[in-house]
Structure formats: C-alpha cells, structure tokens
Design a protein around this motif. Structure first.
Motif, PDB file in Angstrom:
ATOM      1  N   GLY A  91       0.820  -1.204   0.000  1.00 46.12           N
ATOM      2  CA  GLY A  91       0.000   0.000   0.000  1.00 46.12           C
ATOM      3  C   GLY A  91       0.850   1.248   0.000  1.00 46.12           C
ATOM      4  N   THR A  92       0.271   2.352   0.469  1.00 49.80           N
ATOM      5  CA  THR A  92       0.974   3.626   0.562  1.00 49.80           C
ATOM      6  C   THR A  92       1.202   3.952   2.027  1.00 49.80           C
ATOM      7  OG1 THR A  92      -0.099   4.368  -1.469  1.00 49.80           O
ATOM      8  CG2 THR A  92       0.935   6.058  -0.114  1.00 49.80           C
ATOM      9  N   PHE A  93       2.458   4.231   2.379  1.00 49.28           N
ATOM     10  CA  PHE A  93       2.905   4.477   3.745  1.00 49.28           C
ATOM     11  C   PHE A  93       2.682   5.944   4.120  1.00 49.28           C
ATOM     12  CE2 PHE A  93       6.390   6.007   6.447  1.00 49.28           C
ATOM     13  CZ  PHE A  93       6.388   5.100   7.485  1.00 49.28           C
ATOM     14  N   TYR A  94       2.041   6.179   5.263  1.00 53.42           N
ATOM     15  CA  TYR A  94       1.856   7.543   5.767  1.00 53.42           C
ATOM     16  C   TYR A  94       2.317   7.607   7.216  1.00 53.42           C
ATOM     17  CZ  TYR A  94      -1.064   8.353   1.675  1.00 53.42           C
ATOM     18  OH  TYR A  94      -1.517   8.468   0.392  1.00 53.42           O
ATOM     19  N   ARG A  95       3.054   8.664   7.554  1.00 50.93           N
ATOM     20  CA  ARG A  95       3.557   8.847   8.918  1.00 50.93           C
ATOM     21  C   ARG A  95       2.566   9.591   9.805  1.00 50.93           C
ATOM     22  NH1 ARG A  95       9.290  11.242   9.223  1.00 50.93           N
ATOM     23  NH2 ARG A  95       8.883  10.718  11.381  1.00 50.93           N
ATOM     24  N   LYS A  96       1.496  10.173   9.220  1.00 54.46           N
ATOM     25  CA  LYS A  96       0.495  10.933   9.973  1.00 54.46           C
ATOM     26  C   LYS A  96      -0.893  10.353   9.720  1.00 54.46           C
ATOM     27  CE  LYS A  96       2.235  14.984   8.081  1.00 54.46           C
ATOM     28  NZ  LYS A  96       2.160  16.419   7.799  1.00 54.46           N
ATOM     29  N   CYS A 118       2.360   3.999  12.125  1.00 50.75           N
ATOM     30  CA  CYS A 118       2.063   4.603  10.833  1.00 50.75           C
ATOM     31  C   CYS A 118       0.730   4.041  10.353  1.00 50.75           C
ATOM     32  CB  CYS A 118       3.164   4.267   9.819  1.00 50.75           C
ATOM     33  SG  CYS A 118       3.325   2.508   9.455  1.00 50.75           S
ATOM     34  N   VAL A 119       0.293   4.520   9.196  1.00 50.57           N
ATOM     35  CA  VAL A 119      -0.855   3.911   8.528  1.00 50.57           C
ATOM     36  C   VAL A 119      -0.424   3.544   7.113  1.00 50.57           C
ATOM     37  CG1 VAL A 119      -2.698   5.009   9.861  1.00 50.57           C
ATOM     38  CG2 VAL A 119      -1.843   6.134   7.823  1.00 50.57           C
ATOM     39  N   ILE A 120      -0.992   2.470   6.611  1.00 51.73           N
ATOM     40  CA  ILE A 120      -0.761   2.061   5.232  1.00 51.73           C
ATOM     41  C   ILE A 120      -2.114   1.998   4.542  1.00 51.73           C
ATOM     42  CG2 ILE A 120       0.084   0.257   3.688  1.00 51.73           C
ATOM     43  CD1 ILE A 120       2.200  -0.402   5.757  1.00 51.73           C
ATOM     44  N   GLU A 121      -2.228   2.790   3.485  1.00 52.20           N
ATOM     45  CA  GLU A 121      -3.475   2.822   2.722  1.00 52.20           C
ATOM     46  C   GLU A 121      -3.442   1.725   1.671  1.00 52.20           C
ATOM     47  OE1 GLU A 121      -5.972   5.652  -0.375  1.00 52.20           O
ATOM     48  OE2 GLU A 121      -3.984   6.267   0.269  1.00 52.20           O
ATOM     49  N   ALA A 122      -4.453   0.881   1.706  1.00 53.30           N
ATOM     50  CA  ALA A 122      -4.595  -0.181   0.711  1.00 53.30           C
ATOM     51  C   ALA A 122      -6.059  -0.228   0.294  1.00 53.30           C
ATOM     52  CB  ALA A 122      -4.161  -1.523   1.291  1.00 53.30           C
ATOM     53  N   MET A 123      -6.300  -0.016  -0.967  1.00 52.59           N
ATOM     54  CA  MET A 123      -7.651  -0.058  -1.533  1.00 52.59           C
ATOM     55  C   MET A 123      -8.605   0.881  -0.784  1.00 52.59           C
ATOM     56  SD  MET A 123      -7.865  -4.112  -2.415  1.00 52.59           S
ATOM     57  CE  MET A 123      -9.509  -3.962  -3.081  1.00 52.59           C
ATOM     58  N   LYS A 124      -8.159   2.113  -0.578  1.00 61.96           N
ATOM     59  CA  LYS A 124      -8.936   3.182   0.060  1.00 61.96           C
ATOM     60  C   LYS A 124      -9.225   2.914   1.539  1.00 61.96           C
ATOM     61  CE  LYS A 124      -9.336   5.438  -3.778  1.00 61.96           C
ATOM     62  NZ  LYS A 124      -8.450   6.523  -4.051  1.00 61.96           N
ATOM     63  N   LEU A 125      -8.557   1.921   2.144  1.00 57.34           N
ATOM     64  CA  LEU A 125      -8.677   1.661   3.577  1.00 57.34           C
ATOM     65  C   LEU A 125      -7.358   2.030   4.243  1.00 57.34           C
ATOM     66  CD1 LEU A 125     -10.437  -1.815   3.574  1.00 57.34           C
ATOM     67  CD2 LEU A 125     -11.474   0.392   4.024  1.00 57.34           C
ATOM     68  N   ASP A 143      10.016   6.929   3.192  1.00 54.58           N
ATOM     69  CA  ASP A 143       9.546   8.317   3.134  1.00 54.58           C
ATOM     70  C   ASP A 143       8.021   8.357   3.212  1.00 54.58           C
ATOM     71  OD1 ASP A 143      12.130   9.345   2.812  1.00 54.58           O
ATOM     72  OD2 ASP A 143      12.040   9.128   0.635  1.00 54.58           O
ATOM     73  N   ASP A 144       7.513   9.453   3.751  1.00 56.75           N
ATOM     74  CA  ASP A 144       6.071   9.638   3.850  1.00 56.75           C
ATOM     75  C   ASP A 144       5.438   9.645   2.454  1.00 56.75           C
ATOM     76  OD1 ASP A 144       3.701  10.050   5.300  1.00 56.75           O
ATOM     77  OD2 ASP A 144       3.806  12.217   4.984  1.00 56.75           O
ATOM     78  N   SER A 145       4.275   9.050   2.337  1.00 55.27           N
ATOM     79  CA  SER A 145       3.492   8.966   1.084  1.00 55.27           C
ATOM     80  C   SER A 145       4.166   8.121   0.020  1.00 55.27           C
ATOM     81  CB  SER A 145       3.203  10.360   0.515  1.00 55.27           C
ATOM     82  OG  SER A 145       2.537  11.150   1.457  1.00 55.27           O
TER      83      SER A 145
END
Length: 160
Positions: A91-96, A118-125, A143-145
C-alpha cells in the motif's frame, strides 16, 4: 493494442523462456528480446500515412524492478542488534493519520507494544500499523506517502 495488452505480452514472453519474439500487426510492430545483458522491449507504431516506424515504448525487464527492494533490505542486516518492523501489506505508507495531524512517531522516540507507528493505505482503507515490540525508534526507512511492498522494512527499533 493498449498498454495493458503489451505488458501482458511482455510477462508472457518472459515466462516462456523465448529469446526473441516479433509481432507485426497492421499498425504496430513489437520486438521482445530476453536472455541478454540488457533485456529490451521495442514497440513501433506505424501510421498508415507514414513509412518510417516511430518508437512508442521501451520497457525495462521485470527482473530489474525487484532490485530496489533487495537494496533496502541490506541495511537491516548491518544493524543486526535492532529489530526491523516490516510492512504487513502492500500500500501507501503515511507517517500521519491526516495531513493536518502530528506524526505518529519520530526518530529517538520511545515506543511501547501496541503503539501506532504509521498507517498504510490499501484499496482506500487506512490500516494502522501497531508496534509488536517496545523500544526506541532508531531509523525510519520509508519516506512519507511512498508505496511499500509486503515485508518491506519500515522502522528499525532498539529494544534495549
């Protein structure tokens, strides 16, 4: 022929083990060569009004796409005293948690078991990634995003 069909053709040829495949249709010529030092794919699109072929795509081989992942895993072996926290999903890694919110963790911060890193966005979740260890964040490896792969190292934690 669209880009998806060309990508599927490249994957098929790579799996088949053929050294070279040429495909000519009305307005497209495709040559796929494998097995050499520089695997290449060349696609030429020839409009009916033009006699000379025009290059449209030149793609790198699929095997080279995995090289950055192997390079990212190398620092983890050098820092063997640290625990590596890896991504459980693609997914996409986010630090916030949101653009206007503070970071979950920073280098030097002490974390406990169950703390959200962190949060990881996968399929809009948005999936919260929690720590399974206690310790101090030594390094943030992504890196963020940025997109992350399954089992990709995200953080180095000093458990002492």
């Amino acid at each position: 022929m669209d880009i998806k069909e060309i990508q599927n053709l490249i994957k098929f040829v790579a799996k088949s083990g053929a050294s070279e495949v040429k495909l000519e249709m009305d307005d497209i010529k495709i040559t796929i060569r494998t097995g050499s030092d520089s695997d290449t794919t060349i696609v030429h699109q020839v409009p009916a009004t033009q006699l000379q072929p025009q290059p449209v795509i030149s793609a790198a081989p699929v095997a080279e796409a995995h090289a950055p992942v192997a390079a990212a895993a190398a620092p983890a072996s050098e820092d063997s005293k640290y625990i590596t926290i890896k991504s459980p999903i693609i997914g996409t890694f986010y630090r916030k948690p949101a653009p206007d919110k503070p970071l979950f963790v920073e280098v030097g911060q002490t974390i406990g078991e169950g703390d959200v890193l962190c949060v990881i966005e996968a399929m809009k979740l948005f999936n919260e990634i929690e720590s399974e260890v206690s310790g101090k964040i030594v390094k943030i490896l992504v890196d963020d995003s940025s997109p992350v792969e399954f089992d990709q190292p995200l953080f180095l934690v000093d458990p002492s």
